[in-house]
Design an enzyme around this catalytic site. Sequence first.
Site, PDB file in Angstrom:
ATOM      1  N   HIS A 107       0.837  -1.200   0.000  1.00  0.00           N
ATOM      2  CA  HIS A 107       0.000   0.000   0.000  1.00  0.00           C
ATOM      3  C   HIS A 107       0.872   1.250   0.000  1.00  0.00           C
ATOM      4  O   HIS A 107       1.851   1.327   0.718  1.00  0.00           O
ATOM      5  CB  HIS A 107      -0.985   0.023   1.184  1.00  0.00           C
ATOM      6  CG  HIS A 107      -0.396  -0.270   2.536  1.00  0.00           C
ATOM      7  ND1 HIS A 107       0.087  -1.516   2.897  1.00  0.00           N
ATOM      8  CD2 HIS A 107      -0.222   0.519   3.616  1.00  0.00           C
ATOM      9  CE1 HIS A 107       0.512  -1.476   4.147  1.00  0.00           C
ATOM     10  NE2 HIS A 107       0.358  -0.246   4.611  1.00  0.00           N
ATOM     11  N   HIS A 109       1.050   5.012   1.038  1.00  0.00           N
ATOM     12  CA  HIS A 109       0.450   6.004   1.924  1.00  0.00           C
ATOM     13  C   HIS A 109       0.548   7.385   1.285  1.00  0.00           C
ATOM     14  O   HIS A 109       1.603   7.750   0.752  1.00  0.00           O
ATOM     15  CB  HIS A 109       1.222   6.107   3.245  1.00  0.00           C
ATOM     16  CG  HIS A 109       1.120   4.930   4.151  1.00  0.00           C
ATOM     17  ND1 HIS A 109       0.220   4.859   5.185  1.00  0.00           N
ATOM     18  CD2 HIS A 109       1.832   3.778   4.190  1.00  0.00           C
ATOM     19  CE1 HIS A 109       0.384   3.721   5.831  1.00  0.00           C
ATOM     20  NE2 HIS A 109       1.357   3.035   5.260  1.00  0.00           N
TER      21      HIS A 109
END
Length: 158
Positions: A107, A109
């Site tokens: 992921h 950020h």
Amino acid sequence: MPTSNPQSSACVFCAIVNGGAPATYLYQDDLVVGFMDIRPVQPGHLLVVPRTHAKLIAELQDSILARMWSVATDLNRALRVSPLPVEAVSVYVADGEAAGQEVAHVHIHLIPRRADDRFGFRFPPGYGVQPARAALEAIAEQIRPGVASTEAPPPSGD
Ligand SMILES: [Zn+2]
């Protein structure tokens, strides 16, 4: 969504991209999903994840990586034109536990930043001392064998 994408039944981000867990979505397409982080460092902290389950960046295909970066950039723009207090944006990936990765599904950020937000990296003792060029070369020599291509691309001819 393509059915060939491997998913992990134990992974909360896989559940989110499949709609099997609640999330506040910002963006969805065939390859990536963007949604709000449920433990935001700052208001507007959001995540961009691939639909394909992979723990580390290097496990993803280039086409997915490219889409992740493109969508992250679109969402970066959206943060900056929003009414939120966004002086800057930190964009990063914790690629493994020692880097702070808490969910084992890649992921990106995006964290809105202000000069006075008191968030940041903590540097180790000795940071800021510039090593000798020979020391940089010696370290680079340990990395180069793993670089996929060290040759310059051929001239385009136009
Ligand atoms: Zn997953």
